[in-house]
Scaffold this active site. Structure first.
Site, PDB file in Angstrom:
ATOM      1  N   TYR A  38      17.917   4.937  53.927  1.00  0.00           N
ATOM      2  CA  TYR A  38      16.752   4.327  53.132  1.00  0.00           C
ATOM      3  C   TYR A  38      17.300   2.963  52.506  1.00  0.00           C
ATOM      4  O   TYR A  38      16.422   2.106  52.598  1.00  0.00           O
ATOM      5  CB  TYR A  38      16.666   5.332  52.024  1.00  0.00           C
ATOM      6  CG  TYR A  38      15.772   5.179  51.060  1.00  0.00           C
ATOM      7  CD1 TYR A  38      14.373   5.312  51.269  1.00  0.00           C
ATOM      8  CD2 TYR A  38      15.725   4.436  49.435  1.00  0.00           C
ATOM      9  CE1 TYR A  38      13.194   4.910  50.192  1.00  0.00           C
ATOM     10  CE2 TYR A  38      14.852   4.139  48.836  1.00  0.00           C
ATOM     11  CZ  TYR A  38      13.657   4.343  49.189  1.00  0.00           C
ATOM     12  OH  TYR A  38      12.503   4.061  48.278  1.00  0.00           O
ATOM     13  N   SER A  60      12.512  -1.055  46.390  1.00  0.00           N
ATOM     14  CA  SER A  60      13.477   0.112  45.521  1.00  0.00           C
ATOM     15  C   SER A  60      14.299  -0.715  44.737  1.00  0.00           C
ATOM     16  O   SER A  60      14.776  -1.435  45.252  1.00  0.00           O
ATOM     17  CB  SER A  60      13.968   1.159  46.535  1.00  0.00           C
ATOM     18  OG  SER A  60      14.840   1.926  45.799  1.00  0.00           O
TER      19      SER A  60
END
Ligand code: NAP
Length: 243
Positions: free
Chosen positions: A159, A146
């Site tokens: 995350y 990401s």
């Protein structure tokens, strides 16, 4: 109407985790459009069934396994089935991932922390370890990270930690597999319009996000670059930049 694969990946076999929807499904479809045989993995067998049926128009070999990437036994069962059908794995896409609701560190629950690390970091490790004996020179491993590895926001500790940990794992994996001529690609997408935002940030402006199909197309192009010009990192962002 059945579509004839263009053939740039005909004869290759790819396994995509989290292939039931979102970026995983879009990646599976982009690979199928190039003639690649597919093995889809996910937890929801009904959704996997829909994915298989939607992809059947590409006339490629298609199988699916229920597989929870947090569970070593579940992964072992999937690879047992896989080995009955295929002798080799050419492309592994470690895509399965979750994002808990955005929460300041003081309020992050242990359950969310461990579940995020287990899915996003330990999952790719376990799947990669199980896949490596099947991968040969010319193979490609894609880890879906990401842009959170490059830019962080308050409320995303679990995350961001899982994805930054996965970036370190990915970089070590690349060095270990260099002598075997297996490429390792760190995919780093920015905001993409998928279900993951339903939990992460429900009010996020979806209209500003990339489409999963666009990310998948860019990824398949990166996979298809000649072996003497490997793409190590693929960073993709919506035209408007970070949300
Ligand atoms: N969307 C974005 O903006 C964005 C940006 C950067 C990176 N990413 C990354 O892209 C990947 C895919 O996310 P997405 O956006 O496509 O989200 P999504 O639509 O929610 O899809 C997530 C996929 O992961 C699967 N999955 C979740 N937990 C799993 C587990 N324990 N075992 C096996 N499969 C599991 C889900 O299937 P089941 O629930 O059916 O098992 C689903 O297929 C993630 O790694 C995410 O971090 C997304």
């Amino acid at each position: 109407m059945p579509r004839t694969p263009s053939g740039r990946l005909t004869g290759k076999v790819a396994l995509v985790t989290g292939a039931s929807r979102g970026l995983g499904y879009a990646t599976a479809e982009a690979l199928a459009a190039e003639g690649c045989s597919l093995w889809l993995a996910g937890r929801d067998t009904a959704l996997l069934g829909h994915a298989l049926s939607d992809l059947s128009k590409y006339n490629v070999s298609l199988f699916a396994s229920e597989c929870d990437v947090r569970e070593p036994e579940s992964i072992a069962r999937m690879f047992l089935d896989f080995r009955r059908k295929h002798k080799r794995l050419d492309i592994l896409v470690n895509n399965a991932g979750i994002a808990p609701r955005s929460t300041l560190i003081a309020k992050v629950t242990l359950e969310d922390w461990f579940n995020t690390i287990a899915t996003n970091l330990s999952g790719p490790f376990l799947v990669t370890q199980a896949a490596l004996p099947l991968m040969k020179s010319g193979g490609v491993i894609v880890n879906n990270l990401s842009v959170a590895t490059r830019q962080v926001f308050a409320g995303t500790s679990a995350y961001s930690a899982s994805k930054s940990g996965l970036l370190a794992f990915t970089n070590v994996l690349r060095e270990e597999l260099r002598p075997k001529k297996i490429r390792v690609l760190a995919l780093q997408p920015g905001a993409t319009d998928t279900d993951i935002w339903d939990t992460f940030w429900p009010d996020a402006p979806r209209q500003k996000m990339m489409k999963p199909e666009s990310v998948a197309r860019a990824l398949v192009n990166a996979i298809l670059t000649p072996a003497d010009a490997a793409v190590d990192e693929l960073v993709l962002n919506p035209p408007g930049g970070a949300l």
